[in-house]
Design an enzyme around this catalytic site. Structure first.
Site, PDB file in Angstrom:
ATOM      1  N   ARG A 141       0.854  -1.189   0.000  1.00 51.97           N
ATOM      2  CA  ARG A 141       0.000   0.000   0.000  1.00 51.97           C
ATOM      3  C   ARG A 141       0.891   1.241   0.000  1.00 51.97           C
ATOM      4  O   ARG A 141       1.982   1.226   0.559  1.00 51.97           O
ATOM      5  CB  ARG A 141      -0.923   0.005   1.222  1.00 51.97           C
ATOM      6  CG  ARG A 141      -1.893  -1.188   1.235  1.00 51.97           C
ATOM      7  CD  ARG A 141      -2.719  -1.203   2.508  1.00 51.97           C
ATOM      8  NE  ARG A 141      -3.655  -2.337   2.506  1.00 51.97           N
ATOM      9  CZ  ARG A 141      -3.360  -3.553   2.970  1.00 51.97           C
ATOM     10  NH1 ARG A 141      -2.155  -3.796   3.472  1.00 51.97           N
ATOM     11  NH2 ARG A 141      -4.254  -4.524   2.919  1.00 51.97           N
ATOM     12  N   LYS A 165      -2.431  -2.265   7.720  1.00 53.77           N
ATOM     13  CA  LYS A 165      -3.879  -2.104   7.812  1.00 53.77           C
ATOM     14  C   LYS A 165      -4.486  -3.147   8.736  1.00 53.77           C
ATOM     15  O   LYS A 165      -5.419  -2.865   9.487  1.00 53.77           O
ATOM     16  CB  LYS A 165      -4.489  -2.217   6.413  1.00 53.77           C
ATOM     17  CG  LYS A 165      -5.988  -1.968   6.361  1.00 53.77           C
ATOM     18  CD  LYS A 165      -6.503  -2.008   4.941  1.00 53.77           C
ATOM     19  CE  LYS A 165      -8.001  -1.737   4.882  1.00 53.77           C
ATOM     20  NZ  LYS A 165      -8.506  -1.776   3.491  1.00 53.77           N
ATOM     21  N   HIS A 172      -2.193   2.623  -5.602  1.00 60.34           N
ATOM     22  CA  HIS A 172      -2.892   1.410  -5.172  1.00 60.34           C
ATOM     23  C   HIS A 172      -3.184   0.487  -6.360  1.00 60.34           C
ATOM     24  O   HIS A 172      -3.343  -0.721  -6.201  1.00 60.34           O
ATOM     25  CB  HIS A 172      -4.202   1.783  -4.477  1.00 60.34           C
ATOM     26  CG  HIS A 172      -4.724   0.721  -3.561  1.00 60.34           C
ATOM     27  ND1 HIS A 172      -4.414   0.658  -2.228  1.00 60.34           N
ATOM     28  CD2 HIS A 172      -5.532  -0.336  -3.798  1.00 60.34           C
ATOM     29  CE1 HIS A 172      -5.015  -0.380  -1.677  1.00 60.34           C
ATOM     30  NE2 HIS A 172      -5.709  -1.003  -2.607  1.00 60.34           N
ATOM     31  N   ARG A 225      -1.336  -2.813  -6.982  1.00 59.98           N
ATOM     32  CA  ARG A 225      -1.745  -4.028  -6.264  1.00 59.98           C
ATOM     33  C   ARG A 225      -2.691  -4.862  -7.117  1.00 59.98           C
ATOM     34  O   ARG A 225      -2.547  -6.085  -7.220  1.00 59.98           O
ATOM     35  CB  ARG A 225      -2.398  -3.651  -4.930  1.00 59.98           C
ATOM     36  CG  ARG A 225      -1.416  -3.039  -3.945  1.00 59.98           C
ATOM     37  CD  ARG A 225      -2.085  -2.413  -2.742  1.00 59.98           C
ATOM     38  NE  ARG A 225      -2.837  -3.361  -1.921  1.00 59.98           N
ATOM     39  CZ  ARG A 225      -2.307  -4.187  -1.036  1.00 59.98           C
ATOM     40  NH1 ARG A 225      -0.980  -4.234  -0.881  1.00 59.98           N
ATOM     41  NH2 ARG A 225      -3.065  -4.990  -0.310  1.00 59.98           N
ATOM     42  N   HIS A 260      -3.779  -9.097   2.509  1.00 57.26           N
ATOM     43  CA  HIS A 260      -5.211  -8.880   2.619  1.00 57.26           C
ATOM     44  C   HIS A 260      -5.723  -9.465   3.930  1.00 57.26           C
ATOM     45  O   HIS A 260      -5.082 -10.329   4.534  1.00 57.26           O
ATOM     46  CB  HIS A 260      -5.951  -9.538   1.452  1.00 57.26           C
ATOM     47  CG  HIS A 260      -5.888  -8.726   0.198  1.00 57.26           C
ATOM     48  ND1 HIS A 260      -6.024  -9.288  -1.052  1.00 57.26           N
ATOM     49  CD2 HIS A 260      -5.695  -7.394  -0.004  1.00 57.26           C
ATOM     50  CE1 HIS A 260      -5.927  -8.328  -1.966  1.00 57.26           C
ATOM     51  NE2 HIS A 260      -5.736  -7.181  -1.357  1.00 57.26           N
ATOM     52  N   TYR A 294      -2.659 -18.727  10.105  1.00 63.68           N
ATOM     53  CA  TYR A 294      -1.365 -18.732   9.443  1.00 63.68           C
ATOM     54  C   TYR A 294      -0.560 -17.511   9.846  1.00 63.68           C
ATOM     55  O   TYR A 294      -1.093 -16.432  10.046  1.00 63.68           O
ATOM     56  CB  TYR A 294      -1.523 -18.747   7.918  1.00 63.68           C
ATOM     57  CG  TYR A 294      -2.068 -20.063   7.391  1.00 63.68           C
ATOM     58  CD1 TYR A 294      -1.397 -21.248   7.622  1.00 63.68           C
ATOM     59  CD2 TYR A 294      -3.251 -20.104   6.672  1.00 63.68           C
ATOM     60  CE1 TYR A 294      -1.885 -22.448   7.133  1.00 63.68           C
ATOM     61  CE2 TYR A 294      -3.756 -21.293   6.179  1.00 63.68           C
ATOM     62  CZ  TYR A 294      -3.068 -22.470   6.412  1.00 63.68           C
ATOM     63  OH  TYR A 294      -3.555 -23.641   5.941  1.00 63.68           O
TER      64      TYR A 294
END
Length: 409
Positions: free
Chosen positions: A244, A271, A335, A338, A362, A372
């Protein structure tokens, strides 16, 4: 004999307090200083008790009788009027103390440890601007759906800020649910507003198709837009790492291990609030070395400091405006790299969605995904990031890519 207004008015003080009785336990108690108090004598569970009904003449004889009758009705259903009065007062005090703003700030304090500092500030600002001025002083337990809708959300909606109204509604819902959990209110009025607000069309960040990248890379190389070298390096590194924009421009020099070719972004800048590993291609390492060489003499922690004020990071708009000056205004954003990376790496390099998705950091879609750690698929991601950089070089050099490039089994 029952009391009259004249009797109450003409009652004079004596050396000791005395009582003038009405009926059914109601009496007026006259104090030596001339004060007059309404009292109700009653029995509850075999014990004699006294209930204060107010001061005469502020409370008239008729009003005192109404208070007596209400108390007797409570007794009829086995409720102690004194206890009911104390509970009513407790609830009034609780309502006065538990205003929406008080509960919201308590919720914010409870949550901010899970957020980035920037997000915590943004939530506070949104509440202070759009919510507290209208319902901040209201008892949270008394706010109903129409009040939340008309006093807060409609005002934002009328500004045309449909994305903001959705976020504010979500924040308010979290505050009300916190209030329910802590016993400060009993329901979430935001839950009843589904369908009551306008919704805007989802707007995706502008992004180029891979077919348009040769011209973009050529424009970046020729630099007819006369961008600063620092800006061009930031665009290139954003393209290679597809982080980002805010994650890149706030990157500190000590986050990079060039020997291991790894960039570790701290959780407080992500984020999702979790640390993130970005494997660096050889091309990315070279860009970082060039940038450190340019800014090594500057007293700044940032890899990309501001051009004029190096004590602060490069502005987010520096990259956006730079892309615009290249002739891609409205067609590409920082952005957008991405989205470009996600589609191209899957389609041209043959990588699985979950591998690219993990590199994009994400939000996990399930509890299993959340289990994970940040190193999931790391070895595969290291290879992928180098192949992505090589692929972009091939595109820049005018090579025609047909089918899959470096397909992964």
């Amino acid at each position: 004999m029952t009391l009259t207004n004249t009797t109450c008015k003409n009652a004079k003080p004596r050396k000791s307090k005395y009582r003038l009785f009405d009926s059914s336990g109601l009496y007026l108690e006259i104090m030596p200083n001339g004060s007059k108090y309404w009292r109700l004598k009653y029995r509850y569970l075999g014990k004699e008790k006294v209930l204060a009904l107010g001061v005469y003449p502020l409370i008239t004889l008729a009003e005192a009788r109404e208070g007596r009758d209400r108390a007797r009705k409570l007794l009829a259903v086995d409720t102690d009027p004194s206890q009911a009065k104390r509970e009513k007062r407790r609830q009034a005090i609780s309502k006065a103390a538990n205003t929406f703003e008080v509960v919201a700030r308590e919720w914010h304090e409870n949550q901010k440890g899970k957020w980035t500092p920037k997000h915590a500030v943004n939530v506070t600002r949104r509440l202070e601007v759009d919510v507290f001025p209208y319902i901040g002083s209201r008892p949270i337990s008394e706010i109903d759906p129409p009040e939340l809708l008309n006093s807060v959300l409609r005002k934002i909606e009328k500004r045309g800020a449909l994305d903001v109204v959705a976020r504010v509604k979500q924040i308010c819902g979290q505050i009300f649910r916190y209030g329910i959990a802590t016993g400060k209110c009993s329901r979430d009025p935001s839950a009843d507003l589904r369908g009551a607000l306008k919704t805007g069309k989802t707007q995706h960040f502008a992004a180029l198709d891979i077919k348009e990248m040769p011209a973009f890379l050529s424009a970046l190389e020729k630099n007819d837009a006369r961008l600063f070298a620092r800006t061009r390096r930031a665009i290139r590194l954003l393209m290679l790492t597809f982080t980002r924009t805010t994650e890149l421009i706030h990157a500190a020099k000590d986050e990079f291990d060039l020997e291991s070719r790894m960039w570790e972004i701290p959780g407080q800048r992500m984020k999702m609030g979790k640390p993130h590993l970005v494997p660096l291609s050889q091309q990315a390492v070279q860009i970082i070395k060039e940038q450190m060489e340019e800014t090594g003499h500057i007293n700044t922690p940032y890899l990309f400091p501001g051009q004029v004020k190096p004590g602060i990071p490069m502005s987010n708009n520096t990259i956006l405006f730079g892309i615009g000056r290249m002739g891609y205004k409205g067609r590409m954003t920082g952005h957008g790299f991405r989205a470009l990376a996600m589609s191209t790496i899957k389609e041209k390099l043959g990588y699985r969605h979950e591998v690219v998705d993990r590199q994009l950091a994400h939000a996990p879609r399930s509890k299993v995904d959340r289990a994970y750690d940040r190193a999931q698929f790391l070895d595969e991601r290291k290879v992928m990031m180098q192949k992505w950089a090589d692929y972009l070089d091939a595109v820049a050099n005018g090579k025609v890519v047909i089918g899959r490039f470096g397909k992964v089994a």
